[in-house]
Structures are given as C-alpha cells and as structure tokens.
Motif scaffolding. Structure first.
Motif, PDB file in Angstrom:
ATOM      1  N   MET A 288      20.692  -2.481  15.015  1.00 18.74           N
ATOM      2  CA  MET A 288      19.970  -1.219  14.827  1.00 18.74           C
ATOM      3  C   MET A 288      19.968  -0.542  16.189  1.00 18.74           C
ATOM      4  SD  MET A 288      17.017  -2.817  12.398  1.00 18.74           S
ATOM      5  CE  MET A 288      17.419  -4.494  12.917  1.00 18.74           C
TER       6      MET A 288
ATOM      7  N   ASP B 282      17.965  -9.595  14.291  1.00 19.86           N
ATOM      8  CA  ASP B 282      17.704  -8.154  14.317  1.00 19.86           C
ATOM      9  C   ASP B 282      17.727  -7.602  15.738  1.00 19.86           C
ATOM     10  OD1 ASP B 282      17.220  -7.391  11.547  1.00 19.86           O
ATOM     11  OD2 ASP B 282      15.485  -8.735  11.647  1.00 19.86           O
TER      12      ASP B 282
ATOM     13  N   ASP C 200      17.411  -6.596   2.685  1.00 17.06           N
ATOM     14  CA  ASP C 200      16.619  -6.829   3.898  1.00 17.06           C
ATOM     15  C   ASP C 200      15.355  -5.975   3.884  1.00 17.06           C
ATOM     16  OD1 ASP C 200      15.697  -7.331   6.452  1.00 17.06           O
ATOM     17  OD2 ASP C 200      17.441  -6.481   7.498  1.00 17.06           O
TER      18      ASP C 200
ATOM     19  N   HIS D 110      19.318 -14.544  10.514  1.00 22.54           N
ATOM     20  CA  HIS D 110      19.410 -13.083  10.589  1.00 22.54           C
ATOM     21  C   HIS D 110      18.822 -12.634  11.927  1.00 22.54           C
ATOM     22  CE1 HIS D 110      19.792  -9.055   8.827  1.00 22.54           C
ATOM     23  NE2 HIS D 110      18.613  -8.778   9.356  1.00 22.54           N
TER      24      HIS D 110
ATOM     25  N   HIS E  16      22.290  -8.031  12.838  1.00 21.46           N
ATOM     26  CA  HIS E  16      21.990  -6.719  12.251  1.00 21.46           C
ATOM     27  C   HIS E  16      21.711  -5.755  13.401  1.00 21.46           C
ATOM     28  CE1 HIS E  16      18.928  -4.234   9.652  1.00 21.46           C
ATOM     29  NE2 HIS E  16      19.942  -3.505  10.069  1.00 21.46           N
TER      30      HIS E  16
HETATM   31 ZN    ZN Z   1      17.478  -6.986   9.551  1.00 20.89          ZN
END
Ligand code: ZN
Ligand code: DX5
Length: 228
Positions: free
Chosen positions: A71, A38, A182, A36, A69
């Motif tokens: 953001m 980020d 998450d 994962h 992921h």
């Molecule tokens: Zn995440």
C-alpha cells in the motif's frame, strides 16, 4: 459443489511487534498457509508500517509463503527490495502505479508472483487487461490502512464477479489465479465469503486478537468445510 483449496493468511499488522519472530512461528505452527505482510507508507494510505528489512528478518523463520501487500505509492522502486528480502507474492493497487502492466512485469522479473488489489470502489474492469498476467486477485473488503475494520458487505458481490472472471480465464487457459479477500474476515463470516468465491483469506485481528491461534484457524477451516 467445489473442491477448492483454501488458504489462511494471518496479517502481521495485528501481531505483537515486540515479539514478531515468536508470533510468526506461532501462527505457522497453528496452521497458517501464508504470512500476509502489510506495507503502508503514510502517503497512499494513512498509516505507516514495515518494509523489506522486516521481511528479510522474518524470512528465515518460516517456509510459509510471504504474501506482501504493498500500500505504497509509487510501487516500483520498492519491488526488487522485497524480492531480495524473500517475498513470494507481491500485490499492489492499480491507483498506486503509473504503469500497471510494467509493475506486474517487474514483480514477475524479480522472481515473485504478481497480484492486483481492488479497493472497495476500484472497478474490476482492470482485470480485462491484467488477469492473463497476474497470479492473485486481492479484493479489499475494507478501505486499506488499518486492521480491525468492519467487513463491507458489497465485497461479496465483487468476489462473485471476480470468481466468474477467474473461472472463465481458467477454462480458457488452464491457469490458476488465486482470489484473496482482505479486511474484516472472522470465524463467523468466513463461510459466506468462501461461498462468494474467495479461496485465500487474510485475517489480522481475528487471529492475532484471539487467545488460541490454532483454535481460531481450525474454526475458520471448519466453517470453510461447510462451503464444500
Ligand atoms: Zn493487507
Ligand atoms: C488493511 C490491511 C489488512 C488488515 C486486515 O489495510 O490490508 O491486511 O491487516 O486486518 P483485519 O483482519 O483485522 O481486518
């Protein structure tokens, strides 16, 4: 009760960045299914992490799925860069895109699997018009921006609702959509989260903060074994 496939997705946010390559190898050897990844921009979320360059650098180290992921706001500009850098899944927040359907299409056209991310206060009604087009629903059980936060209990209700929508969609179309959670996932709450319907579990501090990654991932799987 269920023969669900469970996936463990260690978040590199809590890895030792001075030894990132070793950390990736270690966690994959310890049984991770996804990495994962980020991506934070200090604009959509109040923190700044890593971009496509780092994704590209870790890509040759593993055959594991790289689960990006995003953001970041806006999302579209950076999507093709992550696809080129070897991402497999790219998820984004609807609030960070002016045209959610276009972003989903862009991710798919770039050769990656699209996911949509729901913050604790983002309504699941976004799914009405997106579930048919995505491969992953990611429920945030913390407000995004930092590792090591506490699991927000209301997320369990949200997971149950998302599971219902995904199951209904599968019954209608035969299509599998993953349901990922998450934030604040630990050995001692993962079974409850699995019972609420998640099949993919992001864990940052719980794995990278532990001394023995393999033992921690095995303990998570053992807990999930109790769900079935
Ligand atoms: Zn995440
Ligand atoms: C938070 C990130 C998470 C984070 C989870 O914004 O999206 O992936 O790394 O960390 P833990 O598992 O420590 O809550």
């Amino acid at each position: 009760m269920t023969d669900r496939t469970y996936r463990i997705a260690p978040s590199i946010l809590s890895a030792d960045f001075a030894r990132l390559g070793e950390e990736i190898r270690a966690v994959v050897a310890a049984g991770a299914d996804f990495i994962h990844f980020d991506v934070m921009d200090n604009h959509y979320v109040p923190n700044l992490t890593v971009g496509p360059l780092v994704c590209e650098a870790i890509r040759p180290l593993t055959g594991a799925t790289i689960d990006v992921h995003l953001m970041v706001k806006p999302a579209d500009r950076i999507v093709p860069d992550f696809a080129k850098a070897g991402a497999n899944i790219i998820s984004f927040h609807p609030e960070a895109s002016e045209h959610v359907d276009r972003t989903i299409g862009l991710i798919r056209e770039s050769g990656c699997r699209p996911g949509l991310v729901f913050n604790p206060a983002t309504p699941l009604s976004w799914l009405d018009d997106t579930l048919h087009a995505i491969d992953l629903v990611l429920i945030m059980s913390v407000n995004p921006g930092f590792g090591g936060q506490k699991f927000i209990p209301h997320s369990l209700e949200k997971l149950r609702a998302a599971r219902k929508a995904i199951d209904a969609h599968r019954a209608q179309t035969g299509r599998e959509v993953m349901l990922e959670i998450d934030g604040g996932v630990k050995v001692d709450n993962i079974a409850e989260i699995g019972r609420a319907g998640a099949d993919t579990f992001v864990a940052g501090s719980a794995i990278f903060g532990s001394r023995d990654y393999k033992a921690t991932i095995a303990a998570m799987r053992a807990e999930l074994g109790k769900v079935k």
